[in-house]
Design a protein around this motif. Structure first.
Motif, mmCIF file in Angstrom:
data_model
loop_
_atom_site.group_PDB
_atom_site.id
_atom_site.type_symbol
_atom_site.label_atom_id
_atom_site.label_comp_id
_atom_site.label_asym_id
_atom_site.label_seq_id
_atom_site.Cartn_x
_atom_site.Cartn_y
_atom_site.Cartn_z
ATOM 1 N N ARG A 75 -0.407 -55.775 -42.473
ATOM 2 C CA ARG A 75 0.971 -56.270 -42.443
ATOM 3 C C ARG A 75 1.928 -55.177 -42.895
ATOM 4 O O ARG A 75 1.648 -54.449 -43.843
ATOM 5 C CB ARG A 75 1.110 -57.484 -43.368
ATOM 6 N N ALA A 76 3.058 -55.087 -42.224
ATOM 7 C CA ALA A 76 4.081 -54.096 -42.591
ATOM 8 C C ALA A 76 4.545 -54.334 -44.025
ATOM 9 O O ALA A 76 4.660 -55.472 -44.470
ATOM 10 C CB ALA A 76 5.265 -54.186 -41.639
ATOM 11 N N GLY A 77 4.790 -53.242 -44.743
ATOM 12 C CA GLY A 77 5.322 -53.328 -46.097
ATOM 13 C C GLY A 77 4.310 -53.651 -47.175
ATOM 14 O O GLY A 77 4.692 -53.837 -48.326
ATOM 15 N N THR A 78 3.027 -53.721 -46.832
ATOM 16 C CA THR A 78 2.023 -54.094 -47.837
ATOM 17 C C THR A 78 1.336 -52.892 -48.483
ATOM 18 O O THR A 78 0.681 -53.048 -49.497
ATOM 19 C CB THR A 78 0.939 -55.012 -47.226
ATOM 20 N N SER A 79 1.485 -51.710 -47.931
ATOM 21 C CA SER A 79 0.796 -50.541 -48.468
ATOM 22 C C SER A 79 1.669 -49.788 -49.463
ATOM 23 O O SER A 79 2.797 -49.404 -49.141
ATOM 24 C CB SER A 79 0.396 -49.584 -47.345
ATOM 25 N N PRO A 80 1.135 -49.525 -50.659
ATOM 26 C CA PRO A 80 1.886 -48.698 -51.611
ATOM 27 C C PRO A 80 2.067 -47.259 -51.108
ATOM 28 O O PRO A 80 2.955 -46.556 -51.572
ATOM 29 C CB PRO A 80 1.038 -48.740 -52.883
ATOM 30 N N LEU A 81 1.267 -46.832 -50.152
ATOM 31 C CA LEU A 81 1.400 -45.478 -49.615
ATOM 32 C C LEU A 81 2.663 -45.306 -48.778
ATOM 33 O O LEU A 81 3.112 -44.184 -48.558
ATOM 34 C CB LEU A 81 0.170 -45.105 -48.774
ATOM 35 N N ASP A 82 3.259 -46.404 -48.330
ATOM 36 C CA ASP A 82 4.482 -46.304 -47.531
ATOM 37 C C ASP A 82 5.593 -45.622 -48.314
ATOM 38 O O ASP A 82 6.331 -44.807 -47.766
ATOM 39 C CB ASP A 82 4.926 -47.694 -47.070
ATOM 40 N N LYS A 83 5.716 -45.930 -49.581
ATOM 41 C CA LYS A 83 6.802 -45.371 -50.409
ATOM 42 C C LYS A 83 6.313 -44.248 -51.327
ATOM 43 O O LYS A 83 7.009 -43.859 -52.249
ATOM 44 C CB LYS A 83 7.457 -46.478 -51.245
ATOM 45 N N ASN A 84 5.129 -43.733 -51.093
ATOM 46 C CA ASN A 84 4.596 -42.637 -51.896
ATOM 47 C C ASN A 84 5.076 -41.308 -51.314
ATOM 48 O O ASN A 84 4.805 -41.001 -50.165
ATOM 49 C CB ASN A 84 3.066 -42.683 -51.902
ATOM 50 N N TYR A 85 5.784 -40.526 -52.126
ATOM 51 C CA TYR A 85 6.274 -39.224 -51.668
ATOM 52 C C TYR A 85 5.821 -38.097 -52.583
ATOM 53 O O TYR A 85 6.386 -37.014 -52.572
ATOM 54 C CB TYR A 85 7.803 -39.243 -51.519
ATOM 55 N N ALA A 86 4.774 -38.345 -53.369
ATOM 56 C CA ALA A 86 4.226 -37.306 -54.239
ATOM 57 C C ALA A 86 3.529 -36.251 -53.385
ATOM 58 O O ALA A 86 3.038 -36.553 -52.289
ATOM 59 C CB ALA A 86 3.234 -37.924 -55.227
ATOM 60 N N ARG A 109 6.178 -39.911 -34.266
ATOM 61 C CA ARG A 109 6.022 -40.757 -35.451
ATOM 62 C C ARG A 109 4.602 -41.280 -35.471
ATOM 63 O O ARG A 109 4.241 -42.151 -34.694
ATOM 64 C CB ARG A 109 7.011 -41.922 -35.428
ATOM 65 N N TYR A 110 3.780 -40.714 -36.340
ATOM 66 C CA TYR A 110 2.422 -41.200 -36.542
ATOM 67 C C TYR A 110 2.522 -42.350 -37.531
ATOM 68 O O TYR A 110 2.671 -42.148 -38.730
ATOM 69 C CB TYR A 110 1.518 -40.091 -37.075
ATOM 70 N N CYS A 111 2.483 -43.565 -37.026
ATOM 71 C CA CYS A 111 2.650 -44.783 -37.810
ATOM 72 C C CYS A 111 1.248 -45.267 -38.214
ATOM 73 O O CYS A 111 0.518 -45.839 -37.400
ATOM 74 C CB CYS A 111 3.381 -45.816 -36.961
ATOM 75 N N MET A 112 0.881 -45.017 -39.479
ATOM 76 C CA MET A 112 -0.488 -45.229 -39.922
ATOM 77 C C MET A 112 -0.629 -46.479 -40.793
ATOM 78 O O MET A 112 0.289 -46.834 -41.538
ATOM 79 C CB MET A 112 -0.969 -44.015 -40.733
ATOM 80 N N ASN A 113 -1.775 -47.116 -40.710
ATOM 81 C CA ASN A 113 -2.109 -48.202 -41.608
ATOM 82 C C ASN A 113 -2.460 -47.577 -42.962
ATOM 83 O O ASN A 113 -3.362 -46.737 -43.040
ATOM 84 C CB ASN A 113 -3.322 -48.981 -41.091
ATOM 85 N N GLY A 114 -1.761 -47.973 -44.010
ATOM 86 C CA GLY A 114 -2.028 -47.415 -45.330
ATOM 87 C C GLY A 114 -3.440 -47.687 -45.803
ATOM 88 O O GLY A 114 -4.045 -46.868 -46.502
ATOM 89 N N VAL A 115 -4.006 -48.819 -45.413
ATOM 90 C CA VAL A 115 -5.358 -49.179 -45.842
ATOM 91 C C VAL A 115 -6.409 -48.247 -45.236
ATOM 92 O O VAL A 115 -7.515 -48.124 -45.755
ATOM 93 C CB VAL A 115 -5.650 -50.670 -45.511
ATOM 94 N N SER A 116 -6.065 -47.547 -44.170
ATOM 95 C CA SER A 116 -7.020 -46.623 -43.552
ATOM 96 C C SER A 116 -6.922 -45.216 -44.157
ATOM 97 O O SER A 116 -7.653 -44.322 -43.754
ATOM 98 C CB SER A 116 -6.841 -46.574 -42.040
ATOM 99 N N LEU A 117 -6.015 -45.060 -45.128
ATOM 100 C CA LEU A 117 -5.821 -43.763 -45.778
ATOM 101 C C LEU A 117 -6.076 -43.864 -47.281
ATOM 102 O O LEU A 117 -5.924 -44.932 -47.873
ATOM 103 C CB LEU A 117 -4.370 -43.289 -45.584
ATOM 104 N N LYS A 118 -6.413 -42.729 -47.876
ATOM 105 C CA LYS A 118 -6.448 -42.584 -49.332
ATOM 106 C C LYS A 118 -5.604 -41.361 -49.650
ATOM 107 O O LYS A 118 -5.627 -40.376 -48.913
ATOM 108 C CB LYS A 118 -7.871 -42.375 -49.849
ATOM 109 N N PHE A 119 -4.861 -41.435 -50.753
ATOM 110 C CA PHE A 119 -4.001 -40.332 -51.139
ATOM 111 C C PHE A 119 -4.680 -39.514 -52.233
ATOM 112 O O PHE A 119 -5.121 -40.058 -53.240
ATOM 113 C CB PHE A 119 -2.647 -40.856 -51.634
#
Length: 166
Positions: free
Chosen positions: A65-76, A151-161
């Motif tokens: 779901r859009a807006g559910t990943s904390p990685l969306d707003k991660n800019y570290a 625009r590579y629009c990625m699922n945050g759950v498929s990524l780890k930071f």
């Protein structure tokens, strides 16, 4: 033949055509994604290392779901890696706020992602997957910022930071 019956026949024919195109389109995506990858596992093996949501997105081509990943707003500063195999995919330097609710990047790390045509949901999109394990990451669109316009629009759950070490 009555006009009403004729219109029903036309509507059924159009529906059958679109359904056939949809089913055939999904098969084509799966065939392209099921190439030989460096890392291959059975579904049971993937399920032991992934959460149920990661398995649904990475292995079954789901979307969070859009807006559910904390990685969306991660800019570290750091690197975004595949949650399935740990392969580096994107760097924080290419991340931007697309306003879509999913982590977005204008370019991947060269040679780390692959693409295929996704014809699901009665539309044609370009699916992005990990080139090491084949995990579904998201989609790429032609409405991103310079310098690529992508625009590579990625699922945050498929990524780890992985944060950059200071």
């Amino acid at each position: 033949m009555k006009k009403r019956d004729f219109l029903k026949l036309i509507a059924a024919s159009i529906g059958a055509f679109w359904l056939l195109r949809y089913v055939r389109g999904n098969t084509q995506v799966m065939a392209k994604v099921n190439k030989e990858y460096e890392i291959t596992k059975t579904d049971a093996e993937w399920q032991t290392i992934l959460t149920p949501e990661q398995f649904r997105v990475l292995r079954q081509h789901g979307t969070e779901r859009a807006g559910t990943s904390p990685l969306d707003k991660n800019y570290a500063p750091g690197t975004y890696v595949c949650a399935g195999c740990g392969s580096p995919l994107f760097t924080s330097e290419t991340k931007f706020n697309s306003g879509t609710g999913w982590p977005s990047f204008y370019a991947p790390i060269e040679g780390k992602v692959g693409t295929s045509v996704d014809k699901s949901f009665f539309m044609k999109r370009v699916e992005v997957h990990c080139d090491r394990c084949g995990g579904h990451l998201g989609h790429v669109f032609n409405d991103g910022p310079a310098p690529t316009g992508l625009r590579y629009c990625m699922n945050g759950v498929s990524l780890k930071f992985i944060p950059q070490e200071s």
